[in-house]
Design a protein around this motif. Structure first.
Motif, PDB file in Angstrom:
ATOM      1  N   VAL A  90      -2.133  -7.312  17.727  1.00  0.00           N
ATOM      2  CA  VAL A  90      -1.286  -6.275  17.121  1.00  0.00           C
ATOM      3  C   VAL A  90      -1.710  -6.009  15.678  1.00  0.00           C
ATOM      4  O   VAL A  90      -1.789  -4.859  15.236  1.00  0.00           O
ATOM      5  CB  VAL A  90       0.205  -6.680  17.203  1.00  0.00           C
ATOM      6  N   SER A  91      -2.011  -7.073  14.915  1.00  0.00           N
ATOM      7  CA  SER A  91      -2.422  -6.900  13.518  1.00  0.00           C
ATOM      8  C   SER A  91      -3.774  -6.200  13.411  1.00  0.00           C
ATOM      9  O   SER A  91      -3.961  -5.311  12.577  1.00  0.00           O
ATOM     10  CB  SER A  91      -2.484  -8.262  12.804  1.00  0.00           C
ATOM     11  N   LEU A  92      -4.728  -6.604  14.254  1.00  0.00           N
ATOM     12  CA  LEU A  92      -6.050  -5.963  14.236  1.00  0.00           C
ATOM     13  C   LEU A  92      -5.952  -4.480  14.570  1.00  0.00           C
ATOM     14  O   LEU A  92      -6.530  -3.627  13.884  1.00  0.00           O
ATOM     15  CB  LEU A  92      -6.986  -6.659  15.224  1.00  0.00           C
ATOM     16  N   VAL A  93      -5.216  -4.174  15.631  1.00  0.00           N
ATOM     17  CA  VAL A  93      -5.077  -2.773  16.056  1.00  0.00           C
ATOM     18  C   VAL A  93      -4.354  -1.978  14.969  1.00  0.00           C
ATOM     19  O   VAL A  93      -4.723  -0.837  14.671  1.00  0.00           O
ATOM     20  CB  VAL A  93      -4.325  -2.686  17.408  1.00  0.00           C
ATOM     21  N   SER A  94      -3.335  -2.591  14.347  1.00  0.00           N
ATOM     22  CA  SER A  94      -2.594  -1.907  13.271  1.00  0.00           C
ATOM     23  C   SER A  94      -3.518  -1.557  12.111  1.00  0.00           C
ATOM     24  O   SER A  94      -3.485  -0.442  11.591  1.00  0.00           O
ATOM     25  CB  SER A  94      -1.459  -2.806  12.760  1.00  0.00           C
ATOM     26  N   THR A 136      -2.508   1.428   9.743  1.00  0.00           N
ATOM     27  CA  THR A 136      -1.123   1.048   9.436  1.00  0.00           C
ATOM     28  C   THR A 136      -1.099  -0.410   8.965  1.00  0.00           C
ATOM     29  O   THR A 136      -0.589  -1.295   9.655  1.00  0.00           O
ATOM     30  CB  THR A 136      -0.203   1.223  10.671  1.00  0.00           C
ATOM     31  N   PRO A 137      -1.650  -0.677   7.745  1.00  0.00           N
ATOM     32  CA  PRO A 137      -1.752  -2.052   7.258  1.00  0.00           C
ATOM     33  C   PRO A 137      -0.409  -2.737   7.040  1.00  0.00           C
ATOM     34  O   PRO A 137      -0.303  -3.951   7.184  1.00  0.00           O
ATOM     35  CB  PRO A 137      -2.516  -1.907   5.939  1.00  0.00           C
ATOM     36  N   ASP A 138       0.642  -1.960   6.679  1.00  0.00           N
ATOM     37  CA  ASP A 138       1.962  -2.562   6.475  1.00  0.00           C
ATOM     38  C   ASP A 138       2.478  -3.214   7.756  1.00  0.00           C
ATOM     39  O   ASP A 138       3.157  -4.240   7.725  1.00  0.00           O
ATOM     40  CB  ASP A 138       2.971  -1.508   6.004  1.00  0.00           C
ATOM     41  N   GLY A 188      13.028   6.789  10.093  1.00  0.00           N
ATOM     42  CA  GLY A 188      12.897   7.063   8.669  1.00  0.00           C
ATOM     43  C   GLY A 188      12.747   5.810   7.828  1.00  0.00           C
ATOM     44  O   GLY A 188      13.098   5.812   6.637  1.00  0.00           O
ATOM     45  N   VAL A 189      12.251   4.730   8.422  1.00  0.00           N
ATOM     46  CA  VAL A 189      12.046   3.485   7.666  1.00  0.00           C
ATOM     47  C   VAL A 189      10.545   3.218   7.564  1.00  0.00           C
ATOM     48  O   VAL A 189       9.743   3.831   8.263  1.00  0.00           O
ATOM     49  CB  VAL A 189      12.751   2.280   8.335  1.00  0.00           C
ATOM     50  N   SER A 190      10.191   2.281   6.694  1.00  0.00           N
ATOM     51  CA  SER A 190       8.769   1.993   6.488  1.00  0.00           C
ATOM     52  C   SER A 190       8.206   1.187   7.647  1.00  0.00           C
ATOM     53  O   SER A 190       8.923   0.455   8.328  1.00  0.00           O
ATOM     54  CB  SER A 190       8.571   1.217   5.185  1.00  0.00           C
ATOM     55  N   GLU A 191       6.893   1.330   7.845  1.00  0.00           N
ATOM     56  CA  GLU A 191       6.221   0.542   8.888  1.00  0.00           C
ATOM     57  C   GLU A 191       6.279  -0.944   8.562  1.00  0.00           C
ATOM     58  O   GLU A 191       6.260  -1.790   9.451  1.00  0.00           O
ATOM     59  CB  GLU A 191       4.762   1.008   9.017  1.00  0.00           C
ATOM     60  N   GLY A 192       6.370  -1.276   7.261  1.00  0.00           N
ATOM     61  CA  GLY A 192       6.485  -2.669   6.853  1.00  0.00           C
ATOM     62  C   GLY A 192       7.746  -3.313   7.390  1.00  0.00           C
ATOM     63  O   GLY A 192       7.728  -4.440   7.888  1.00  0.00           O
ATOM     64  N   VAL A 193       8.881  -2.582   7.300  1.00  0.00           N
ATOM     65  CA  VAL A 193      10.159  -3.111   7.800  1.00  0.00           C
ATOM     66  C   VAL A 193      10.121  -3.271   9.316  1.00  0.00           C
ATOM     67  O   VAL A 193      10.592  -4.270   9.860  1.00  0.00           O
ATOM     68  CB  VAL A 193      11.335  -2.197   7.376  1.00  0.00           C
ATOM     69  N   LEU A 212      -6.794  -4.349   3.633  1.00  0.00           N
ATOM     70  CA  LEU A 212      -5.400  -3.959   3.822  1.00  0.00           C
ATOM     71  C   LEU A 212      -4.731  -3.592   2.501  1.00  0.00           C
ATOM     72  O   LEU A 212      -4.607  -4.434   1.601  1.00  0.00           O
ATOM     73  CB  LEU A 212      -4.624  -5.117   4.474  1.00  0.00           C
ATOM     74  N   ALA A 213      -4.304  -2.344   2.364  1.00  0.00           N
ATOM     75  CA  ALA A 213      -3.485  -1.929   1.224  1.00  0.00           C
ATOM     76  C   ALA A 213      -2.023  -2.122   1.617  1.00  0.00           C
ATOM     77  O   ALA A 213      -1.551  -1.527   2.578  1.00  0.00           O
ATOM     78  CB  ALA A 213      -3.768  -0.475   0.880  1.00  0.00           C
ATOM     79  N   ILE A 214      -1.313  -2.979   0.896  1.00  0.00           N
ATOM     80  CA  ILE A 214       0.056  -3.349   1.279  1.00  0.00           C
ATOM     81  C   ILE A 214       1.043  -2.603   0.393  1.00  0.00           C
ATOM     82  O   ILE A 214       0.995  -2.704  -0.830  1.00  0.00           O
ATOM     83  CB  ILE A 214       0.283  -4.874   1.118  1.00  0.00           C
ATOM     84  N   ALA A 215       1.948  -1.857   1.011  1.00  0.00           N
ATOM     85  CA  ALA A 215       2.944  -1.113   0.235  1.00  0.00           C
ATOM     86  C   ALA A 215       4.369  -1.473   0.636  1.00  0.00           C
ATOM     87  O   ALA A 215       5.250  -1.578  -0.203  1.00  0.00           O
ATOM     88  CB  ALA A 215       2.713   0.390   0.403  1.00  0.00           C
TER      89      ALA A 215
END
Length: 295
Positions: A43-47, A52-54, A182-187, A242-245
């Motif tokens: 999942v992380s690799l595909v993201s 979608t690094p978050d 409407g939430v961030s991909e990180g959440v 990965l740029a983390i926001a």
């Protein structure tokens, strides 16, 4: 698809390893540990590859927090968990160290290829040290493998296929869910995706606790945490920086606090009691509530 893929991959790889006389303990420390972390890896690799690094970082941070607070907590509430001295002295400190390293590397909200290589080197060191300890402490006999080779290979390839396809679907729909809500991909990564990819650890640990095999339960969780940070984020960042926001310092701090609490509780008579498990679960629910409140 992701969960069954990890199950098939682990079963096929372990059977093939036994066929070439690799000891059970080595299989457990490498193939089985990697197998329960396979959902996070794919999942992380595909993201990361899909931009979608978050989601990738949130998946690992969320999974590790869930592993220590929710999974250890639930397992301890089922039956008090006895922790071995070697786990307290070696495995948990490695997990704490990996969490601190990730926090330091992510201070600039970016994990580059050099950061990824540093994490991978940490993973190599962890594996060499672990295997050296195994060689020094015990030598297990290898159980004879009776299943046919074609079946083992089929399980291995089928598991990889399910993981690849399932991860693609998982990431696509998790990203769409984030946009729809409407939430961030990180959440979404910290909650929905982390929960989904942590299901193997949850199932393994609770069943092991019910059977009185607390060493397997805690070892599975701590080993998975080390794999998640050092191998998964290391490999992901090396392939695609990965740029983390969407992952905050609070999320990182909670991840570190969760493993530190497990370490602290383990020092008390080398046991995580039921009330300590309840405290961990309660802490996770408070954190989850905080995430939802701040949507």
């Amino acid at each position: 698809m992701v969960l069954k893929g990890a199950d098939f991959l682990t079963e096929g790889a372990a059977a093939l390893a036994r066929r070439v006389n690799i000891p059970e303990i080595v299989i457990g420390l490498t193939i089985v540990a990697a197998g329960t972390s396979a959902p996070e890896l794919f999942v992380s690799l595909v993201s990361a590859l899909k931009g979608t690094p978050d989601l990738a970082v949130g998946n690992v941070v969320g999974s590790n927090t869930m592993n220590c607070m929710l999974i250890v907590g639930c397992a301890a509430m089922v039956a008090p968990m006895t922790i071995s001295r070697s786990t307290v002295k070696k495995d948990i400190p490695f997990s704490v160290g990996a969490s601190v390293l990730l926090m330091l590397l992510a201070l600039n909200s970016f994990l580059g290829r050099l950061d990824g290589i540093m994490l991978l080197l940490g993973f190599v060191f962890f594996m060499i040290y672990t295997l050296m300890q195994v060689k020094k402490d015990s030598v297990d006999k290898v159980q004879a493998e009776t299943s046919p080779v074609w079946k083992n290979v089929l399980f291995l390839l089928g598991g990889l296929l399910l993981l690849a396809v399932g991860s693609n679907l998982f990431v696509d729909h998790a990203s769409n869910l984030a946009l729809a809500l409407g939430v961030s991909e990180g959440v979404v990564g910290l909650t929905v995706v982390a929960g989904g990819t942590s299901l193997p650890e949850l199932a393994t640990s609770v069943v092991a606790a019910r059977k009185g095999q607390s060493a397997i339960a805690i070892g599975n969780v701590i080993g998975s945490n080390v794999f998640n940070i050092l191998l998964i984020l290391g490999l992901t960042a090396t392939i695609s920086p990965l740029a983390i926001a969407g992952i905050t310092t609070v999320d990182m701090a909670v991840m570190l606090l969760s493993v530190a609490l497990v370490w602290l509780f383990s020092f008390t008579r080398f046991t995580v009691e039921r009330w300590e498990g309840a405290l961990l679960v309660g802490g996770y629910l408070v954190y989850l509530g905080w995430l939802i409140y701040n949507l």
